[in-house]
Design a protein around this motif. Sequence first.
Motif, PDB file in Angstrom:
ATOM      1  N   LEU A   1     -26.761 -16.208 -18.393  1.00 38.29           N
ATOM      2  CA  LEU A   1     -26.653 -14.688 -18.474  1.00 38.29           C
ATOM      3  C   LEU A   1     -28.004 -14.037 -18.192  1.00 38.29           C
ATOM      4  CD1 LEU A   1     -24.847 -14.608 -22.019  1.00 38.29           C
ATOM      5  CD2 LEU A   1     -24.005 -13.811 -19.988  1.00 38.29           C
ATOM      6  N   ASN A   2     -29.112 -14.734 -18.584  1.00 34.37           N
ATOM      7  CA  ASN A   2     -30.388 -13.915 -18.224  1.00 34.37           C
ATOM      8  C   ASN A   2     -31.319 -14.440 -17.289  1.00 34.37           C
ATOM      9  OD1 ASN A   2     -29.619 -12.006 -20.380  1.00 34.37           O
ATOM     10  ND2 ASN A   2     -29.768 -13.711 -21.942  1.00 34.37           N
ATOM     11  N   ARG A   3     -31.095 -15.611 -16.743  1.00 36.09           N
ATOM     12  CA  ARG A   3     -31.957 -16.677 -15.859  1.00 36.09           C
ATOM     13  C   ARG A   3     -31.490 -16.825 -14.533  1.00 36.09           C
ATOM     14  NH1 ARG A   3     -36.832 -17.318 -18.820  1.00 36.09           N
ATOM     15  NH2 ARG A   3     -37.521 -18.565 -16.977  1.00 36.09           N
ATOM     16  N   GLY A   4     -30.156 -16.462 -14.209  1.00 30.13           N
ATOM     17  CA  GLY A   4     -29.674 -16.710 -12.881  1.00 30.13           C
ATOM     18  C   GLY A   4     -29.374 -18.340 -12.582  1.00 30.13           C
ATOM     19  N   LEU A   5     -28.856 -18.804 -13.579  1.00 24.66           N
ATOM     20  CA  LEU A   5     -28.760 -20.228 -13.453  1.00 24.66           C
ATOM     21  C   LEU A   5     -27.641 -20.460 -12.305  1.00 24.66           C
ATOM     22  CD1 LEU A   5     -28.474 -23.211 -15.962  1.00 24.66           C
ATOM     23  CD2 LEU A   5     -26.483 -22.779 -14.432  1.00 24.66           C
ATOM     24  N   ILE A   6     -26.510 -19.834 -12.235  1.00 23.07           N
ATOM     25  CA  ILE A   6     -25.429 -19.897 -11.342  1.00 23.07           C
ATOM     26  C   ILE A   6     -25.952 -19.399  -9.834  1.00 23.07           C
ATOM     27  CG2 ILE A   6     -23.088 -19.208 -10.491  1.00 23.07           C
ATOM     28  CD1 ILE A   6     -22.269 -19.245 -13.564  1.00 23.07           C
ATOM     29  N   GLU A   7     -26.744 -18.354  -9.969  1.00 22.18           N
ATOM     30  CA  GLU A   7     -27.139 -18.112  -8.475  1.00 22.18           C
ATOM     31  C   GLU A   7     -28.177 -18.965  -7.964  1.00 22.18           C
ATOM     32  OE1 GLU A   7     -29.804 -16.563  -5.764  1.00 22.18           O
ATOM     33  OE2 GLU A   7     -30.448 -16.761  -7.767  1.00 22.18           O
ATOM     34  N   ARG A   8     -28.950 -19.607  -8.876  1.00 15.33           N
ATOM     35  CA  ARG A   8     -29.755 -20.675  -8.462  1.00 15.33           C
ATOM     36  C   ARG A   8     -29.339 -22.126  -7.998  1.00 15.33           C
ATOM     37  NH1 ARG A   8     -35.383 -19.772 -10.525  1.00 15.33           N
ATOM     38  NH2 ARG A   8     -35.942 -21.588  -8.993  1.00 15.33           N
ATOM     39  N   ILE A   9     -28.222 -22.346  -8.666  1.00 12.04           N
ATOM     40  CA  ILE A   9     -27.663 -23.591  -8.265  1.00 12.04           C
ATOM     41  C   ILE A   9     -26.640 -23.388  -7.029  1.00 12.04           C
ATOM     42  CG2 ILE A   9     -27.776 -24.870 -10.402  1.00 12.04           C
ATOM     43  CD1 ILE A   9     -24.840 -24.168 -10.853  1.00 12.04           C
ATOM     44  N   SER A  10     -26.345 -21.867  -6.733  1.00 14.15           N
ATOM     45  CA  SER A  10     -25.743 -21.897  -5.629  1.00 14.15           C
ATOM     46  C   SER A  10     -26.154 -21.411  -4.210  1.00 14.15           C
ATOM     47  CB  SER A  10     -24.788 -20.432  -6.065  1.00 14.15           C
ATOM     48  OG  SER A  10     -23.989 -20.595  -7.171  1.00 14.15           O
ATOM     49  N   ARG A  11     -27.663 -21.558  -4.444  1.00 19.15           N
ATOM     50  CA  ARG A  11     -28.462 -21.386  -3.046  1.00 19.15           C
ATOM     51  C   ARG A  11     -28.033 -22.474  -2.288  1.00 19.15           C
ATOM     52  NH1 ARG A  11     -34.154 -18.719  -5.549  1.00 19.15           N
ATOM     53  NH2 ARG A  11     -33.143 -17.213  -6.479  1.00 19.15           N
ATOM     54  N   ALA A  12     -28.458 -22.147  -0.914  1.00 23.58           N
ATOM     55  CA  ALA A  12     -28.034 -23.262   0.279  1.00 23.58           C
ATOM     56  C   ALA A  12     -29.149 -24.617  -0.071  1.00 23.58           C
ATOM     57  CB  ALA A  12     -28.402 -22.556   1.511  1.00 23.58           C
ATOM     58  N   GLN A  13     -28.739 -25.508   0.297  1.00 28.20           N
ATOM     59  CA  GLN A  13     -29.882 -26.655   0.434  1.00 28.20           C
ATOM     60  C   GLN A  13     -31.099 -26.429   1.049  1.00 28.20           C
ATOM     61  OE1 GLN A  13     -29.192 -29.705  -1.009  1.00 28.20           O
ATOM     62  NE2 GLN A  13     -31.328 -30.107  -0.611  1.00 28.20           N
ATOM     63  N   GLY A  14     -32.231 -26.568   0.296  1.00 25.63           N
ATOM     64  CA  GLY A  14     -33.471 -26.218   0.722  1.00 25.63           C
ATOM     65  C   GLY A  14     -34.111 -24.850   0.726  1.00 25.63           C
ATOM     66  N   ALA A  15     -33.331 -23.754   0.247  1.00 30.68           N
ATOM     67  CA  ALA A  15     -33.564 -22.577   0.061  1.00 30.68           C
ATOM     68  C   ALA A  15     -34.586 -22.377  -1.201  1.00 30.68           C
ATOM     69  CB  ALA A  15     -32.415 -21.392  -0.170  1.00 30.68           C
ATOM     70  N   PRO A  16     -35.694 -21.398  -1.037  1.00 28.28           N
ATOM     71  CA  PRO A  16     -36.679 -21.468  -2.102  1.00 28.28           C
ATOM     72  C   PRO A  16     -35.949 -20.968  -3.303  1.00 28.28           C
ATOM     73  CG  PRO A  16     -37.188 -20.147  -0.061  1.00 28.28           C
ATOM     74  CD  PRO A  16     -35.838 -20.555   0.161  1.00 28.28           C
ATOM     75  N   GLY A  17     -36.137 -21.611  -4.410  1.00 28.23           N
ATOM     76  CA  GLY A  17     -35.609 -21.598  -5.722  1.00 28.23           C
ATOM     77  C   GLY A  17     -34.457 -22.251  -5.989  1.00 28.23           C
ATOM     78  N   MET A  18     -33.679 -23.120  -4.863  1.00 32.23           N
ATOM     79  CA  MET A  18     -32.542 -23.680  -5.197  1.00 32.23           C
ATOM     80  C   MET A  18     -32.845 -24.792  -6.235  1.00 32.23           C
ATOM     81  SD  MET A  18     -30.602 -26.497  -3.199  1.00 32.23           S
ATOM     82  CE  MET A  18     -31.772 -27.622  -4.114  1.00 32.23           C
ATOM     83  N   MET A  19     -31.771 -24.818  -7.093  1.00 30.63           N
ATOM     84  CA  MET A  19     -31.913 -25.830  -8.150  1.00 30.63           C
ATOM     85  C   MET A  19     -30.645 -27.082  -7.762  1.00 30.63           C
ATOM     86  SD  MET A  19     -34.080 -25.650 -10.368  1.00 30.63           S
ATOM     87  CE  MET A  19     -35.484 -24.761  -9.641  1.00 30.63           C
TER      88      MET A  19
END
Length: 121
Positions: free
Chosen positions: A78-96
């Motif tokens: 809800l508040n920390r962008g977890l889904i957005e962070r795990i959805s980033r492309a491989q190697g993208a800054p901030g990717m989890m």
Amino acid sequence: MNKLKLLLSIATLAFLQIGCTNESTSDLIDDTIIDEITYSNTVKSIIDNNCIMCHAATPVNGAPMSLTTYADVRNAVLNRGLIERISRAQGAPGMMPNGGTRLPQATIDKISSWAETGFQE
């Protein structure tokens, strides 16, 4: 011998034709029951297997928060962008997970579905 092979071939084709019809779609419907996605039966194991090494009760490796409880994970979505962070492309800054391999899309979709359906425990 050739007549026997021909006769067996014809019999096999006739059997297959009788046994395989497309008049009914009832056998094409997938009746598999999919468990409801909840924190305890789905999301917790994803987090435990992919995030806890850094997001432990006492976070390490620069992780800003713990993801050890339902409340922690819900808050991160809800508040920390977890889904957005795990959805980033491989190697993208901030990717989890940080420094790891991007989670499979099916796994990300489970977490998204959990959130979209009301964060069931």
